[in-house]
Design a protein around this motif. Structure first.
Motif, PDB file in Angstrom:
ATOM      1  N   ALA A   1     -41.965  21.529  -4.870  1.00  0.00           N
ATOM      2  CA  ALA A   1     -42.352  20.438  -3.972  1.00  0.00           C
ATOM      3  C   ALA A   1     -42.393  19.143  -4.773  1.00  0.00           C
ATOM      4  N   GLU A   2     -42.179  18.043  -4.079  1.00  0.00           N
ATOM      5  CA  GLU A   2     -42.226  16.726  -4.712  1.00  0.00           C
ATOM      6  C   GLU A   2     -43.176  15.842  -3.915  1.00  0.00           C
ATOM      7  N   VAL A   3     -44.133  15.268  -4.601  1.00  0.00           N
ATOM      8  CA  VAL A   3     -45.081  14.379  -3.946  1.00  0.00           C
ATOM      9  C   VAL A   3     -44.936  12.984  -4.550  1.00  0.00           C
ATOM     10  N   THR A   4     -44.864  11.993  -3.678  1.00  0.00           N
ATOM     11  CA  THR A   4     -44.786  10.602  -4.100  1.00  0.00           C
ATOM     12  C   THR A   4     -46.030   9.896  -3.588  1.00  0.00           C
TER      13      THR A   4
ATOM     14  N   GLU B   1     -44.465  15.125  -9.483  1.00  0.00           N
ATOM     15  CA  GLU B   1     -45.171  13.931  -9.023  1.00  0.00           C
ATOM     16  C   GLU B   1     -44.373  12.677  -9.342  1.00  0.00           C
ATOM     17  N   LYS B   2     -44.327  11.763  -8.385  1.00  0.00           N
ATOM     18  CA  LYS B   2     -43.693  10.462  -8.572  1.00  0.00           C
ATOM     19  C   LYS B   2     -44.666   9.394  -8.082  1.00  0.00           C
ATOM     20  N   VAL B   3     -44.573   8.230  -8.674  1.00  0.00           N
ATOM     21  CA  VAL B   3     -45.417   7.110  -8.278  1.00  0.00           C
ATOM     22  C   VAL B   3     -44.518   6.003  -7.747  1.00  0.00           C
ATOM     23  N   ASP B   4     -44.827   5.532  -6.536  1.00  0.00           N
ATOM     24  CA  ASP B   4     -44.098   4.440  -5.907  1.00  0.00           C
ATOM     25  C   ASP B   4     -45.115   3.481  -5.282  1.00  0.00           C
TER      26      ASP B   4
ATOM     27  N   ILE C   1     -48.037   1.761  -0.776  1.00  0.00           N
ATOM     28  CA  ILE C   1     -49.314   1.097  -0.549  1.00  0.00           C
ATOM     29  C   ILE C   1     -50.475   2.083  -0.633  1.00  0.00           C
ATOM     30  N   GLY C   2     -50.371   3.199   0.021  1.00  0.00           N
ATOM     31  CA  GLY C   2     -51.393   4.236   0.002  1.00  0.00           C
ATOM     32  C   GLY C   2     -50.854   5.475   0.674  1.00  0.00           C
ATOM     33  N   GLY C   3     -51.591   6.567   0.615  1.00  0.00           N
ATOM     34  CA  GLY C   3     -51.140   7.808   1.230  1.00  0.00           C
ATOM     35  C   GLY C   3     -50.168   8.544   0.333  1.00  0.00           C
ATOM     36  N   PHE C   4     -49.317   9.391   0.952  1.00  0.00           N
ATOM     37  CA  PHE C   4     -48.378  10.191   0.176  1.00  0.00           C
ATOM     38  C   PHE C   4     -47.156  10.553   1.009  1.00  0.00           C
ATOM     39  N   VAL C   5     -46.101  10.922   0.312  1.00  0.00           N
ATOM     40  CA  VAL C   5     -44.905  11.490   0.921  1.00  0.00           C
ATOM     41  C   VAL C   5     -44.684  12.811   0.208  1.00  0.00           C
ATOM     42  N   LEU C   6     -44.659  13.899   0.965  1.00  0.00           N
ATOM     43  CA  LEU C   6     -44.507  15.236   0.401  1.00  0.00           C
ATOM     44  C   LEU C   6     -43.209  15.846   0.900  1.00  0.00           C
ATOM     45  N   ARG C   7     -42.368  16.264  -0.046  1.00  0.00           N
ATOM     46  CA  ARG C   7     -41.103  16.912   0.303  1.00  0.00           C
ATOM     47  C   ARG C   7     -41.156  18.355  -0.198  1.00  0.00           C
TER      48      ARG C   7
END
Length: 186
Positions: free
Chosen positions: A110-113, A143-146, A150-156
């Motif tokens: 999984a990848e979380v941004t 884990e990636k930081v973008d 602004i806030g929250g997360f994107v999970l793939r």
């Protein structure tokens, strides 16, 4: 036959052989190193694809780069690939091996941004969320930081995407407000 199909067959063969010989963990580490090296080295990828370069020369280069860093089984495997004139498939074999290994061991990738780096507590919550979604026991979380989120997360997770970012919510609001307000009253 397509390179991806060839890669899948060779990766499966290597996986089965490594499992049979009890070297699966070592070969997995070797393929991680091999894949990472090919990802980072465009020149090596181009060399392996080049039909003008002799197979013996390609094997000598592979031995020079990976000889002391990988197991004997992996080195013999690379030797067989070059003897069979399948060097161009090598860049696909590494990722395919890792994919098949993850399927075999029930590891979910999984990848979380996020906008900021994850804390230990949030990392644990993300792992739990992925485990609940997929039913797998082990999760490999990248884990990636973008900051643009602004806030929250994107999970793939595989082909699923969960976008719970502030940026996405703002885009939804913009879309709602850009609609003609008089349409809803008619």
């Amino acid at each position: 036959m397509s390179e991806q199909r060839v890669a899948s067959r060779y990766a499966k063969s290597l996986l089965d052989l490594a499992e049979e010989q009890g070297n699966l963990a070592a070969v997995k580490a070797d393929m991680d190193l091999f894949s990472q090296t090919l990802d980072e080295s465009r020149d090596l990828r181009l060399l392996l694809r080049n039909p003008i370069v002799n197979h013996d020369k390609k094997l000598a280069i592979l031995k020079a780069v990976f000889g002391s860093k990988v197991s004997d089984l992996t080195m013999k495997f690379l030797s067989i690939i070059t003897q069979k004139n399948r060097e161009s498939a090598l860049e696909y074999i590494g990722p395919e091996f890792i994919h098949q290994y993850n399927v075999l061991k029930s590891v979910q990738v999984a990848e979380v941004t996020t906008a900021t780096p994850l804390t230990a507590e949030l990392r644990t919550r993300m792992n739990t969320l992925v485990q609940q979604q997929t039913g797998s026991q082990e999760v490999q979380l990248t884990e990636k930081v973008d900051p643009a989120l602004i806030g929250g997360f994107v999970l793939r997770v595989g082909d699923q995407l969960i976008d719970d970012s502030v940026r996405y919510r703002l885009q939804k609001l913009r879309t709602e407000f850009s609609k003609n307000p008089y349409q809803s009253q008619l």
